[in-house]
Design a protein around this motif. Structure first.
Motif, PDB file in Angstrom:
ATOM      1  N   GLN A 206      19.276 -37.928   5.005  1.00  0.00           N
ATOM      2  CA  GLN A 206      19.345 -37.287   3.686  1.00  0.00           C
ATOM      3  C   GLN A 206      19.149 -35.781   3.764  1.00  0.00           C
ATOM      4  O   GLN A 206      19.684 -35.039   2.952  1.00  0.00           O
ATOM      5  CB  GLN A 206      18.306 -37.907   2.760  1.00  0.00           C
ATOM      6  N   GLY A 207      18.386 -35.310   4.751  1.00  0.00           N
ATOM      7  CA  GLY A 207      18.176 -33.875   4.905  1.00  0.00           C
ATOM      8  C   GLY A 207      19.297 -33.177   5.629  1.00  0.00           C
ATOM      9  O   GLY A 207      19.195 -31.979   5.919  1.00  0.00           O
ATOM     10  N   GLY A 208      20.372 -33.887   5.927  1.00  0.00           N
ATOM     11  CA  GLY A 208      21.511 -33.288   6.603  1.00  0.00           C
ATOM     12  C   GLY A 208      21.388 -33.266   8.112  1.00  0.00           C
ATOM     13  O   GLY A 208      22.255 -32.713   8.795  1.00  0.00           O
ATOM     14  N   ASP A 209      20.301 -33.849   8.645  1.00  0.00           N
ATOM     15  CA  ASP A 209      20.082 -33.818  10.088  1.00  0.00           C
ATOM     16  C   ASP A 209      20.897 -34.901  10.773  1.00  0.00           C
ATOM     17  O   ASP A 209      20.545 -36.071  10.755  1.00  0.00           O
ATOM     18  CB  ASP A 209      18.598 -33.930  10.463  1.00  0.00           C
ATOM     19  N   TYR A 210      21.989 -34.469  11.391  1.00  0.00           N
ATOM     20  CA  TYR A 210      22.864 -35.368  12.144  1.00  0.00           C
ATOM     21  C   TYR A 210      22.126 -35.812  13.392  1.00  0.00           C
ATOM     22  O   TYR A 210      21.415 -35.031  14.040  1.00  0.00           O
ATOM     23  CB  TYR A 210      24.141 -34.632  12.515  1.00  0.00           C
ATOM     24  N   HIS A 211      22.315 -37.086  13.776  1.00  0.00           N
ATOM     25  CA  HIS A 211      21.539 -37.616  14.890  1.00  0.00           C
ATOM     26  C   HIS A 211      22.204 -38.834  15.509  1.00  0.00           C
ATOM     27  O   HIS A 211      23.051 -39.481  14.899  1.00  0.00           O
ATOM     28  CB  HIS A 211      20.132 -37.997  14.410  1.00  0.00           C
ATOM     29  N   TYR A 212      21.761 -39.118  16.732  1.00  0.00           N
ATOM     30  CA  TYR A 212      22.144 -40.347  17.419  1.00  0.00           C
ATOM     31  C   TYR A 212      20.927 -41.273  17.475  1.00  0.00           C
ATOM     32  O   TYR A 212      19.800 -40.822  17.632  1.00  0.00           O
ATOM     33  CB  TYR A 212      22.577 -40.072  18.868  1.00  0.00           C
ATOM     34  N   HIS A 213      21.196 -42.580  17.369  1.00  0.00           N
ATOM     35  CA  HIS A 213      20.184 -43.596  17.643  1.00  0.00           C
ATOM     36  C   HIS A 213      20.497 -44.325  18.940  1.00  0.00           C
ATOM     37  O   HIS A 213      19.701 -45.129  19.421  1.00  0.00           O
ATOM     38  CB  HIS A 213      20.165 -44.661  16.540  1.00  0.00           C
ATOM     39  N   THR A 214      21.665 -44.121  19.479  1.00  0.00           N
ATOM     40  CA  THR A 214      22.156 -44.926  20.586  1.00  0.00           C
ATOM     41  C   THR A 214      23.125 -44.101  21.420  1.00  0.00           C
ATOM     42  O   THR A 214      23.207 -42.885  21.253  1.00  0.00           O
ATOM     43  CB  THR A 214      22.819 -46.211  20.029  1.00  0.00           C
ATOM     44  N   THR A 215      23.828 -44.740  22.323  1.00  0.00           N
ATOM     45  CA  THR A 215      24.717 -44.012  23.210  1.00  0.00           C
ATOM     46  C   THR A 215      25.842 -43.330  22.447  1.00  0.00           C
ATOM     47  O   THR A 215      26.268 -43.794  21.395  1.00  0.00           O
ATOM     48  CB  THR A 215      25.333 -44.961  24.247  1.00  0.00           C
ATOM     49  N   SER A 216      26.324 -42.229  23.007  1.00  0.00           N
ATOM     50  CA  SER A 216      27.409 -41.470  22.394  1.00  0.00           C
ATOM     51  C   SER A 216      28.162 -40.747  23.486  1.00  0.00           C
ATOM     52  O   SER A 216      27.575 -40.310  24.483  1.00  0.00           O
ATOM     53  CB  SER A 216      26.848 -40.456  21.397  1.00  0.00           C
TER      54      SER A 216
END
Length: 273
Positions: A206-216
């Motif tokens: 919601q704060g705009g913080d793009y992120h990974y939880h897993t492989t990419s």
């Protein structure tokens, strides 16, 4: 250094760590982060042809500033970040903007691409990528906590153990993107939220913080640019390192840094050794 193996094939739950605390341990200042969702990799059959072939910002042209006195490891594996030394500690700073295309960018951004469903059930969440102020300090003498990583410490429940990584930014990927744990915020369903991933297996909170939880394939593109692999498919690269958590733990895929395949019989309950 402790290592966790992280891949759609070598399954990992990014759960333990409990970063922060005294001066002997690494700390994070993730800026405007919040309890994002936690997910697992939706698979390797995702259609990535929806991304433009030449987005504006890439790991090849992003701004990277690494101090001359920083350890060689960081110079070899990190891009799109600023890395300085604070005494013997390493400080990693990032705006968290992914150097690849995403339909979560604003339409005016040069890395924006239109949403195209990657399969049944995929959807776009309402959040948009915004620049963050990530600052992660890796202490030179982390305190050994003496934990035995067993099933009781890797239960997948938010807040059930003080030794789990918290919500929000808990690490930094090789390409400057925030790493979250794999848990959903209370009330959310991780089995649903994985279908909001873009083709790079990331999404914004919601704060705009793009992120990974897993492989990419995002971090693997750093390895490709450095000439360390020619394949960016998780589970198939010559070597697989994805980033570093706030306590200094490396996030690896199915290989050691030299490309060897580790003996999984030595893994703990979190697929680490």
């Amino acid at each position: 250094m402790n290592r966790f193996f992280f891949s759609s094939i070598c399954v990992l739950a990014l759960a333990l760590g409990g970063c922060g605390g005294d001066d002997e341990r690494p700390s994070t200042d993730p800026g405007d982060t919040n309890n994002g969702s936690g997910d697992t990799n939706p698979g390797t059959d995702t259609d990535t042809d929806t991304t433009p072939s030449e987005p504006g910002r890439t790991v090849a042209n992003c701004e990277t500033n690494i101090a001359d006195d920083a350890p060689a490891f960081y110079k070899k594996y990190f891009r799109c970040v600023t890395i300085t030394m604070d005494g013997d500690s390493v400080v990693i700073e990032s705006d968290g903007l992914p150097p690849h295309a995403s339909f979560y960018y604003e339409t005016s951004d040069e890395n924006y691409t239109e949403f195209v469903s990657q399969g049944d059930g995929f959807y776009q969440n309402p959040n948009r990528i915004e620049a963050q102020n990530i600052r992660m300090t890796i202490g030179s003498n982390p305190r050994v906590r003496g934990l035995t990583i067993d099933d009781s410490l890797v239960d997948g429940d938010v807040g059930s153990s003080q030794d789990e990584y918290g919500m929000g930014t808990q690490g930094v990927a090789l390409n400057s993107v925030a790493l979250f744990n794999p848990l959903a915020a209370p009330g959310d369903d991780i089995e649903d939220e994985l279908y909001s991933f873009d083709p790079y297996y990331g999404h914004p909170a919601q704060g705009g913080d793009y992120h990974y939880h897993t492989t990419s394939m995002g971090p693997l593109e750093v390895l490709e640019a450095a000439g360390l692999t020619t394949i960016t498919t998780p589970g198939s690269a010559s070597i697989e390192i994805y980033g570093m958590m706030c306590d200094g733990t490396l996030i690896l895929g199915c290989t050691e840094l030299n490309g060897d395949v580790p003996d999984s019989s030595d893994f703990d309950s979190q697929n680490g050794q």
